[in-house]
Design a protein around this motif. Structure first.
Motif, PDB file in Angstrom:
ATOM      1  N   ASP A   1       0.676  -1.054   0.150  1.00  0.00           N
ATOM      2  CA  ASP A   1       0.079  -0.244   0.195  1.00  0.00           C
ATOM      3  C   ASP A   1       1.040   1.197  -0.039  1.00  0.00           C
ATOM      4  N   LEU A   2       1.382   1.700  -1.305  1.00  0.00           N
ATOM      5  CA  LEU A   2       2.241   2.863  -1.497  1.00  0.00           C
ATOM      6  C   LEU A   2       1.499   3.841  -2.347  1.00  0.00           C
ATOM      7  N   PRO A   3       1.177   4.996  -1.946  1.00  0.00           N
ATOM      8  CA  PRO A   3       0.582   6.083  -3.102  1.00  0.00           C
ATOM      9  C   PRO A   3       1.668   6.060  -4.278  1.00  0.00           C
ATOM     10  N   ASP A   4       0.920   6.750  -5.230  1.00  0.00           N
ATOM     11  CA  ASP A   4       1.677   7.046  -6.474  1.00  0.00           C
ATOM     12  C   ASP A   4       2.988   7.650  -6.480  1.00  0.00           C
ATOM     13  N   GLU A   5       3.126   8.804  -5.643  1.00  0.00           N
ATOM     14  CA  GLU A   5       4.373   9.480  -5.527  1.00  0.00           C
ATOM     15  C   GLU A   5       5.531   8.509  -4.887  1.00  0.00           C
ATOM     16  N   ALA A   6       5.283   7.813  -3.950  1.00  0.00           N
ATOM     17  CA  ALA A   6       5.937   6.938  -3.510  1.00  0.00           C
ATOM     18  C   ALA A   6       6.629   5.611  -4.193  1.00  0.00           C
ATOM     19  N   LEU A   7       5.653   5.207  -5.233  1.00  0.00           N
ATOM     20  CA  LEU A   7       6.032   4.271  -6.261  1.00  0.00           C
ATOM     21  C   LEU A   7       6.913   4.901  -7.009  1.00  0.00           C
ATOM     22  N   THR A   8       6.801   5.869  -7.863  1.00  0.00           N
ATOM     23  CA  THR A   8       7.359   6.544  -8.791  1.00  0.00           C
ATOM     24  C   THR A   8       8.731   6.760  -8.063  1.00  0.00           C
ATOM     25  N   ARG A   9       8.899   7.318  -7.046  1.00  0.00           N
ATOM     26  CA  ARG A   9      10.297   7.524  -6.295  1.00  0.00           C
ATOM     27  C   ARG A   9      11.006   6.387  -6.261  1.00  0.00           C
ATOM     28  N   GLY A  10      10.240   5.304  -5.703  1.00  0.00           N
ATOM     29  CA  GLY A  10      11.040   3.890  -5.667  1.00  0.00           C
ATOM     30  C   GLY A  10      11.621   3.220  -6.926  1.00  0.00           C
TER      31      GLY A  10
END
Length: 235
Positions: free
Chosen positions: A178-187
């Motif tokens: 459960d990660l928001p879009d901004e965390a996934l794109t930075r990931g």
């Protein structure tokens, strides 16, 4: 090792084929891999080795899966050894494990993350899961950090396209995170940056002196990547 004597003997032979294949990979490169040469070093006729590995592409797939699992095991062990309540320390351990393994196994690292082998296409159904173990570990680490209040998200999220949003949701569904879009794109940015940085060192792109102290430089880069992820320092 469990299984029948026949199964154990087969597993042992397969292990030897992979070991010899990796030795040949280091000496001759992926494009020059030969099952006949592997059979010769194994001490059997070429027809015998084909009972275990049907062609060169199958051997390459075995070497890929072996390499992915080896670097994945190294990362998992490093993360498990880091403080359980310190996601930033866990990420730093992950990054160091990637670099340490890559420098110890440059030929296999090149097979995994270097130029594609001409005429070979890795089968998704066999390589996608082992091939994504490291980024999966990193994203799950981030999800745990977010749940524990140790991951700082950007103040303002950028608008993303519907196609990208669907792709990111696919990652959530696949990994159960459960990660928001901004965390996934930075990931994704940090994942590719980490391997790009390691590749520069493994492939000698920093030059002969590697800035004098490549290990110290890596620590600075790794800390910057932890900041980019939003992993907070332990207070």
């Amino acid at each position: 090792m469990t299984g029948t004597p026949r199964e154990r003997a087969r597993a042992q032979t397969m292990g030897e084929i992979v070991r010899i294949g990796r030795e040949h990979l280091a000496v001759h490169g992926a494009a020059a891999l030969s099952l006949r040469a592997v059979a010769r070093d194994l001490g059997v006729v070429s027809s015998a080795v084909y009972r275990y590995v049907k062609n060169r592409d199958e051997l390459l797939t075995l070497l890929l899966v072996s390499g992915y699992d080896e670097i994945g095991d190294a990362v998992d062990a490093a993360v498990a050894a880091a403080p359980e309540d310190d996601p930033r320390a866990q990420f730093l351990a992950l990054g160091r494990a990637v670099r340490t393994w890559a420098l110890a196994e440059p030929a296999t690292y090149a097979l995994l993350f270097g130029s594609p082998v001409p005429g070979y296409a890795a089968p998704d159904e066999r390589t996608s899961v082992p091939g994504t173990r490291v980024p999966t570990a990193m994203l799950r680490l981030c999800a745990g950090a977010l749940a524990a209040g140790r991951l700082t998200l950007p103040d303002k999220s950028e608008e993303i396209s519907p196609a990208l949003a669907e792709g990111l949701q696919g990652i959530r569904d696949q990994l159960g995170i459960d990660l928001p879009d901004e965390a996934l794109t930075r990931g994704v940015l940090v994942w590719t940056s980490l391997f790009g940085r390691v590749s520069f060192e493994v492939f000698g792109q920093f030059g002969p002196d590697a800035f004098g102290d490549p290990a110290a430089l890596f620590e600075l880069h790794l800390a910057a990547l932890a900041d980019e992820l939003g992993l907070d320092e332990r207070s």
